[in-house]
Design a protein around this motif. Sequence first.
Motif, PDB file in Angstrom:
ATOM      1  N   MET A  67       0.805  -1.225   0.000  1.00 17.95           N
ATOM      2  CA  MET A  67       0.000   0.000   0.000  1.00 17.95           C
ATOM      3  C   MET A  67       0.838   1.275   0.000  1.00 17.95           C
ATOM      4  SD  MET A  67      -3.252   1.136   0.388  1.00 17.95           S
ATOM      5  CE  MET A  67      -4.194  -0.156   1.205  1.00 17.95           C
ATOM      6  N   ASP A  68       0.559   2.167  -0.963  1.00 26.91           N
ATOM      7  CA  ASP A  68       1.117   3.514  -0.935  1.00 26.91           C
ATOM      8  C   ASP A  68       0.319   4.340   0.077  1.00 26.91           C
ATOM      9  OD1 ASP A  68       2.636   5.732  -1.566  1.00 26.91           O
ATOM     10  OD2 ASP A  68       1.532   6.199  -3.399  1.00 26.91           O
ATOM     11  N   LEU A  69       0.863   5.468   0.516  1.00 27.88           N
ATOM     12  CA  LEU A  69       0.138   6.299   1.477  1.00 27.88           C
ATOM     13  C   LEU A  69      -0.604   7.459   0.827  1.00 27.88           C
ATOM     14  CD1 LEU A  69       2.295   6.630   4.728  1.00 27.88           C
ATOM     15  CD2 LEU A  69       0.364   5.124   4.252  1.00 27.88           C
ATOM     16  N   LEU A  70       0.083   8.249   0.006  1.00 28.98           N
ATOM     17  CA  LEU A  70      -0.532   9.433  -0.582  1.00 28.98           C
ATOM     18  C   LEU A  70      -1.147   9.084  -1.930  1.00 28.98           C
ATOM     19  CD1 LEU A  70       1.972  12.302   0.282  1.00 28.98           C
ATOM     20  CD2 LEU A  70      -0.005  11.474   1.550  1.00 28.98           C
ATOM     21  N   MET A  71      -2.478   9.065  -1.972  1.00 32.01           N
ATOM     22  CA  MET A  71      -3.212   8.733  -3.192  1.00 32.01           C
ATOM     23  C   MET A  71      -4.505   9.534  -3.221  1.00 32.01           C
ATOM     24  SD  MET A  71      -2.794   4.563  -3.271  1.00 32.01           S
ATOM     25  CE  MET A  71      -3.436   4.394  -1.589  1.00 32.01           C
ATOM     26  N   PRO A  72      -5.067   9.751  -4.418  1.00 34.00           N
ATOM     27  CA  PRO A  72      -6.349  10.469  -4.499  1.00 34.00           C
ATOM     28  C   PRO A  72      -7.497   9.637  -3.953  1.00 34.00           C
ATOM     29  CG  PRO A  72      -5.699   9.603  -6.655  1.00 34.00           C
ATOM     30  CD  PRO A  72      -4.524   9.386  -5.734  1.00 34.00           C
ATOM     31  N   ARG A  73      -8.614  10.307  -3.736  1.00 31.20           N
ATOM     32  CA  ARG A  73      -9.873   9.709  -3.231  1.00 31.20           C
ATOM     33  C   ARG A  73      -9.734   9.162  -1.820  1.00 31.20           C
ATOM     34  NH1 ARG A  73     -13.496   6.108  -6.924  1.00 31.20           N
ATOM     35  NH2 ARG A  73     -11.656   4.749  -7.124  1.00 31.20           N
TER      36      ARG A  73
END
Length: 222
Positions: A60-66
């Motif tokens: 999992m990435d942390l900074l993402m849209p929505r």
Amino acid sequence: MTTIRVFLVDDHAVVRRGMCAFFDLVEDIEVVGEAIDGQMAIDELAVRATQEDLPEVVLMDLLMPRLDGIGATKVIKGLYPQIEVVVLTSFGEAERVHLALEAGASGYLLKDTDADQVSAAVRAAHRGQVHLDPAVARTLTRTLVAPDRSASALTPREREILVLVAQGQSNRDIAGTLVISERTARTHVSNVLSKLGFVSRTQAALWAVREGLVISSSPSTI
């Protein structure tokens, strides 16, 4: 050999392609799906759940849209507690690490880490352990300084619980080891964290290792 099924969540296609290319070379890890943000990940996992086709680990990435990685991790762990989440991000601030671990993440890696560290974190998560990027582990260790923090504040049973936490045991594992209910184990762990002033099991485990209460074979895997 058991194959660990991994689901990738990152809004950068180049990262997802890179991870897929790397895992293609790893015999015991297989990428089974991708999502570009947390909400898409949750939607995809819901479909997989109806097909009984859930992955074992989500990267999992942390900074993402929505929906960001912290929010997505909370939802995933709430709906599918059997899925382990390993964070792979560019940000190693202690606050972000604490939030990710509190959300239920079983690992925290920085994107400049060696690829082998990523596979090691996936395997550790699959074993029920927490794997931290060495730089992240050092950052967390520095936050453990507290002059009034002492194991003497704990009861003998709570010290026993702390050692088991530091050995990587879950609440269920602790309950089995001590022949108590899982609810009682959870209460003991909560009391230990409260008395020592920690917000996560990983903080408590790192502190226990540093204080010599338990010996860890690896400073970055708990």
